[in-house]
Every structure is written in C-alpha cells, then in structure tokens.
Write an enzyme that holds these catalytic residues in place. Structure first.
Site, PDB file in Angstrom:
ATOM      1  CB  ALA A 148      -0.936  -0.028   1.205  1.00  0.00           C
ATOM      2  CD  GLN A 362       2.485  -6.675 -37.389  1.00  0.00           C
ATOM      3  OE1 GLN A 362       1.825  -6.133 -36.512  1.00  0.00           O
ATOM      4  NE2 GLN A 362       2.349  -6.384 -38.664  1.00  0.00           N
ATOM      5  CB  ILE A 363       3.925 -13.653 -35.744  1.00  0.00           C
ATOM      6  CG1 ILE A 363       5.339 -13.095 -35.894  1.00  0.00           C
ATOM      7  CG2 ILE A 363       3.860 -15.096 -36.220  1.00  0.00           C
ATOM      8  CD1 ILE A 363       6.367 -13.723 -34.970  1.00  0.00           C
ATOM      9  N   GLY A 365      -1.136 -12.000 -37.225  1.00  0.00           N
ATOM     10  CA  GLY A 365      -1.951 -11.226 -38.161  1.00  0.00           C
ATOM     11  C   GLY A 365      -3.326 -10.936 -37.573  1.00  0.00           C
ATOM     12  CD  GLU A 389       6.950  -4.026  -7.369  1.00  0.00           C
ATOM     13  OE1 GLU A 389       5.731  -3.875  -7.633  1.00  0.00           O
ATOM     14  OE2 GLU A 389       7.337  -4.473  -6.283  1.00  0.00           O
ATOM     15  CD  GLU A 393       9.249   6.015 -18.942  1.00  0.00           C
ATOM     16  OE1 GLU A 393       8.496   5.437 -18.122  1.00  0.00           O
ATOM     17  OE2 GLU A 393       9.344   5.646 -20.130  1.00  0.00           O
TER      18      GLU A 393
END
Lengths: 408, 266
Positions: A148, A362-363, A365, A389, A393
């Site tokens: 928390a 992508q593969i 499709g 976590e 950045e």
C-alpha cells in the site's frame, strides 16, 4: 524449462541444491502447464469481483483452488527462513518459479512477487513480534501480501504520500487513500507508507504492516480497477480511516520508511523481470507454433525470412531477459547490493516483453487481434509490466544515477 | 497396511524425437527421464489407502539404472514412506518376463505386504502385463485397471474398468492390482517443497539383481522391431441433407459400411 535448467547449471549451487531446484521447478512446471494455463482465459473473461454492498473482493472462479494447491505444495515458503516455517531456499529459485507461473498466467503470477516483497521487508525490518506473527502466515500462504504505497498524487514520486499516521497510546492510526493495491481487500498483510512527521517531508515517512483484521472498519475497499489486462488479479483502492496499526507493526525506525521501502523494491523488481521473461516466453512459443502451421504463399510463414527473423529477435530478447533476472537474483543470493542491476533487469525485461508480445500479435496477423487467440491477452497483460513496481523511466533514472555515482 | 508400489522410469513425454527415432527407447540423458505417468496414479492410490486406514507404509520400488534415482526420489517427494531401486544398469534386463521375475523376487525379499500396486501400463512399451505376471509368480489374486478400492477386513472390494462399464470384485489380501488413470485416483498429488527437501536428503538404497534369487532370467520374449503403424489415408465425406433423420441415417449406414459395430442399428 530446459533453458532455465541450463542457466541454473552455471550457478554455484551444490549438487543437493541443484537436485532440489530441479524437483521444485518440475513440480511448478507441471502445476502451471497442466492446470493454471487451462483457466487463464476464463479468468481474463470473468475478472476479479467487488461487491459494493459488502465491500468484499474476490478472485475469479477457480483461482483460489489453484492458490490452495500452491499452498499445499509449500510454494510460498521457498524463501522464508527456516526459523519461520520456511525452507530458506534461494531467491534465484523463487524468481524462476515466478517465471513459470507467468508463462501460464500473468494474473496468477501476481501472487508471487508481492508475497516475497512482504516476506523480505518484514524479515529485514519487522519487530520480533511482527516476524513471529506474520512470517509463518505469509510462508504458508494463509496471508496474501499486498503493498500500500501509491496514492492518487504519489506514484513514481512515492515520497509525496499524504496518508498520515498518528501515534496514540500503543497504536498508530492511519488515515488516507491508497490506490493500485494488488490483492487489496484479500490480503492478510499490507505494507503501507504514511507520514509520521510532516515537517520533515520525505524524511518524515514511516512504513507499517497494516493488518486488516486489526484495522477493522478503518480499512475499507472503495472499488477495484477495471484494467486493460490482468483481469483476474485484484487491483483495489483502499480508504484508511483511523486504521489501527499496533506499535509493534512499525517497520524499521520511525521516519525511516522511505529509504526502507525504496531499498526493498530492488528485489521485487527482479521478480517483475521474471514475470516479463515468462509472458514473453509464452508469446514466443505461441508464435513459433503458429508460424509453423500457418501457410501463406505456399509455405509456413515461419519459413519466410520476415517472420523467421522476428522469431529470432524474440528468442534473443527472451533469453536476455531470463539471463538478467536470474543473474541478478543470484547476485542477491550472494549478498551483493543489486540496486542498479535490479533496475537494469526490470527495465530490459519488461520492455522486451512489450516488443515480444507486440510481435507475437503481428505474426498472428488478424487472428492475433482476435480474442480467440492467446497472444491478444498476452499483449494486454504485458503492458502493465513497464509501469508497475517503478516505470521504465524511473528505472532509467536509477540506472543512470547509480552508474554515474559508481564512476565517480 | 503395507503397500508396495512399482514405478518405472520412462522417457519424458515432452522430449523431442531424434531425426531417426521412431521410439525414444533407452536414452541416457538424465533430463529426459520422468516417472511413468500411470505409476503416479498407483502411488496416489497407495497413499490414499494408508491415509484412510491411519497406519501402514508405502514402499516404492523401481527397476532401473542410476538415471532412475530421480524417479525414486519423486516417489518420496509425493509422500511414499520409503523407496529403493533395483540396479539395472545399461538396461541389462528388459524382457518383461524376466522383469516380472525380478519384481516378484524383490517382493519376497521385502516380506511383509498387503497390497502390491502397479500403474495400468507404462508410458513407453505400454504392455500392461506386469501386474498379472507378478501375481502369477507369487500366486496372488489380481485385478487390472482398478478405479476404486474399499477395504473389507482381510479382503478388498475393487471396481475395475471393463469395456462399457465397471465390474466389482472381491479379492483376498494380499493382492496385486494395476491402477487405472480414472476414478478415485485420477488426480495424483503433486510433490511439495517440504517433501522434496526430505527426498533430496534421502539416500536411495540400491539392490542387486543377482542377490534377489529371481531364478533364471532367460529370454522368452525377443524384440525384433519397433515401427510406427503405416499412415492410413481416409477420404473426408461431408453429408448434406435438410432432413435431419435422413442425414443421421446416411451417416450411420456409411459407418456401418465401414465395418463399425453399431449395436442395435440395422
């Protein structure tokens, strides 16, 4: 599985430890690949539940049955010291367990990193009473561990928390709003951060074990989030209204909570890197299977260079991610400070998971965009990895500051 | 209640076949060895019986080379009270008749037992012959493919799978059973970290075949060849008719023409 075993053989485990590791990983693999994987789609579709009338949260159907199997198989006790009903095994093994769980279901694997973070923080900073009470519960899995920390205005800048803790007699009373609590409302322990001395700013924060049973009505789930992915896992917003926390549940010294929490996050980041390797591995395997069976222009698409090179990049990134998290975990087992390495592992592995799950869609499709295929879920689930976590950045900030300081 | 469970080390189901392999046979890569899946149901049955009875012990026995130590330890990690291996390095004895003789001799050496359990078959050769053969050598009653077991004094009642249903029979103890992968023992338990820790610290006793008094291990069975059944070419037929009863009739008569036994359908 063999990839993990091969890397384990390069570590300085004794023969007996190698054998234990292998047997435990075999068992986890069987549980993950025979049972957890079967439910993963249903959990995504059903999602976690919240009843506004009773303020009760619950996991999707069948998830707790498998959680119980993890309990029966003593999985949560792996890294708990023997003194507290655990087995004191390595963090390397623990993170490999996380990878295997994440291969089957990222939502289910959410039980693991927060459990180890709770165990580690309480073991390192808890009072004797808190250790006696909570470590056996976390070890058996009877208590789920939650964090928390975040608040509406305190995310990456965790020092901006405003939840206040007031000491009255033998207890602190916490008041404020906490968000993004994985397992919030279902957890037995919540590691929380609150202001104990407002005048000191970030040096006036303290960390506590918030026990919902003691806090009673002072701990209340307000809502659970409707998320892009990880539907099966509970992400709650919790209101603390004079939630009682006994003095012995203070972690470390008063006003030293921020350093304690930031220092501890390094280890859970290795776990998130392990999750990333797991989900990316699954995306890779799904892609290989599909590329071998889908025929276009007269041959399986995996034989077209465009796709085969994508698979090569994916395999390379998965392997790198795995090497990074296992190596950092092993460093941690050896007692090294892994602050920078954990961030490197987390940054690289979670970004790799984005790329690999993206390419997997992508593969596939058009089918990859369809809910019928697993890669659609993997893509949605993986998105959170570079965010929670500590965002990518923030990791870069830590890596950059750390390496520059090291150079000086 | 003392129960002996025989377990076998077989090649991992997930191990890929080599380019010239139709059958993985006897490899010597330790990582490729796993407990014969069907034997886990037998271990589950043994543990359930002992737990229900509240006393007794389960002893797992494996005939194999040191590669099989992994399998023996997995049996302990599942909950077996003790386990040992009969040394069979380089698969010295593989013909089933001799294996059954050795197992029977091992049972005699153990001495006290009430039940002897096997998996219903092995994952590799899959002959399902071990339980009946061992029972013959020991002159004990036997039942194969047992789904349910209830204890009844010095007897047991078992439900065994037969074609189209189950059959309940009563056997005098001690008895030899092969356990089906369905019914009460359908879901064998996992190993647990606690028991794995115990198993890894257990030293597996090894027995020598020559000291078991198994008699002459002659070769009554000889393997000449293992081959895949030839691929069968079948034509895909699509039945089309708006009238459903006619459609069903067409389908059934086509199946009947193929030689399928359709029972009451004429």
């Amino acid at each position: 599985m063999k990839q993990i075993t091969k890397i384990f053989k390069t570590f300085n485990f004794s023969k007996e430890e190698q054998e234990q590791n292998q047997m435990i990983l075999d068992m986890v693999y069987e549980l993950a690949m025979n049972e957890i994987i079967e439910k993963e789609q249903d959990w995504d579709e059903e999602g976690a539940h919240f009843d506004p009338a009773t303020k009760q949260v619950s996991y999707p159907s069948g998830m707790m049955d498998l959680y119980k199997k993890c309990q029966e198989n003593d999985l949560f006790a792996i890294i708990v010291p023997e003194k507290y009903d655990g087995f004191g095994l390595s963090y390397t093994l623990w993170t490999a367990v996380i990878e295997l769980m994440a291969r089957a279901s990222l939502a289910f694997s959410m039980f693991f990193p927060s459990q180890s973070l709770s165990i580690e923080i309480i073991n390192n900073h808890g009072t004797a009473q808190a250790k006696e009470k909570y470590l056996p519960l976390l070890s058996s899995g009877d208590a789920i561990g939650a964090m928390a920390f975040s608040e509406p205005n305190a995310g990456s800048d965790i020092s901006a928390v405003t939840t206040k803790a007031e000491l009255e007699g033998n207890s602190y009373y916490l008041t404020g709003n906490k968000i993004w609590l994985s397992h919030g409302g279902a957890a037995g322990t919540n590691i929380g951060l609150a202001v104990t001395d407002k005048s000191k700013g970030p040096r006036g924060l303290s960390a506590f074990v918030i026990d919902p049973e003691i806090a009673g009505d002072g701990y209340e789930v307000v809502r659970i989030e409707e998320k892009m992915g990880l539907h099966g896992s509970i992400t709650a917003q919790v209101a603390l209204d004079r939630a009682e926390v006994p003095k012995e549940n203070l972690l470390g010294n008063e006003n030293e909570g921020l350093r304690l929490v930031l220092g501890s996050l390094a280890s859970s980041r290795i776990g998130i890197a392990a999750q990333s390797a797991g989900i990316a591995e699954t995306a890779l395997q799904e892609s290989i299977n599909y590329a071998n069976q889908r025929v276009q222009f007269g041959r399986p698409i995996g034989k077209h260079q465009a796709i085969s090179f994508m698979l090569a990049d994916m395999a390379t990134q998965v392997h790198q991610a795995r090497l990074l998290y296992l190596n950092t975990a092993r460093m941690k087992d050896n007692g090294e400070n892994t602050q920078i390495e954990s961030s490197i592992a987390k940054y690289y592995a979670t970004e790799a998971a984005q790329k690999v799950t993206y390419d997997a869609v992508q593969i596939h499709g058009g089918y990859g965009y369809s809910r019928e295929y697993r890669v659609e879920r993997l893509f949605r689930d993986a998105r959170v990895l570079t965010i929670y976590e500590g965002t990518s950045e923030m990791q870069k900030t830590i890596i950059s500051r750390g390496t520059q300081a090291r150079a000086e | 209640m003392n129960i002996i469970v025989f377990i076998k080390a077989t090649i991992d189901r997930n191990a890929p076949l080599g380019p010239d392999e139709t059958f993985p046979g006897d490899r010597d890569d330790k990582a490729d060895v796993m407990t014969n899946n069907y034997d886990k149901h037998a271990i589950e049955a043994a543990l359930q019986i002992v737990e229900k009875k509240g006393d007794g012990k389960v002893t797992a026995v494996c005939l194999g080379s040191d590669m099989a130590d992994k399998v023996v330890k997995e049996a302990i990690a599942m909950g077996c009270h003790e386990a040992f291996r009969i040394e069979n390095s380089e698969a010295r004895v593989i013909n089933f008749f001799s294996v059954a003789k050795i197992l029977a001799a091992a049972i005699k050496k153990i001495g006290t037992y009430d039940l002897i359990l096997f998996g219903m078959q092995s994952y590799d050769y899959g002959t399902a012959t071990m339980a009946p053969m061992v029972s013959e050598f020991l002159d004990l009653p036997t039942a194969s493919w047992v789904e349910r077991i209830s204890l009844n004094g010095d007897k047991i009642n078992v439900e065994k799978v037969i074609e189209g249903g189950t059959r309940t029979i009563e056997l005098q103890l001690p008895a030899v059973l092969s356990i089906a992968s369905s019914g009460d023992f359908e879901e064998p338990r996992y190993t647990s970290v606690r028991r794995i820790m115990k198993a890894s610290r257990t030293k597996v006793p090894v027995w020598e075949i020559d000291k078991l008094e198994a008699g002459a291990l002659d070769t009554n069975v000889e393997f000449t060849k293992i081959e895949q059944p030839p691929a069968r070419m079948e034509e895909c037929v699509v039945f089309k008719d708006d009238d459903v009863p006619v459609l069903i009739d067409n389908l059934l008569s086509a199946l009947k023409d193929k030689g399928l036994n359709l029972g009451a359908y004429k």
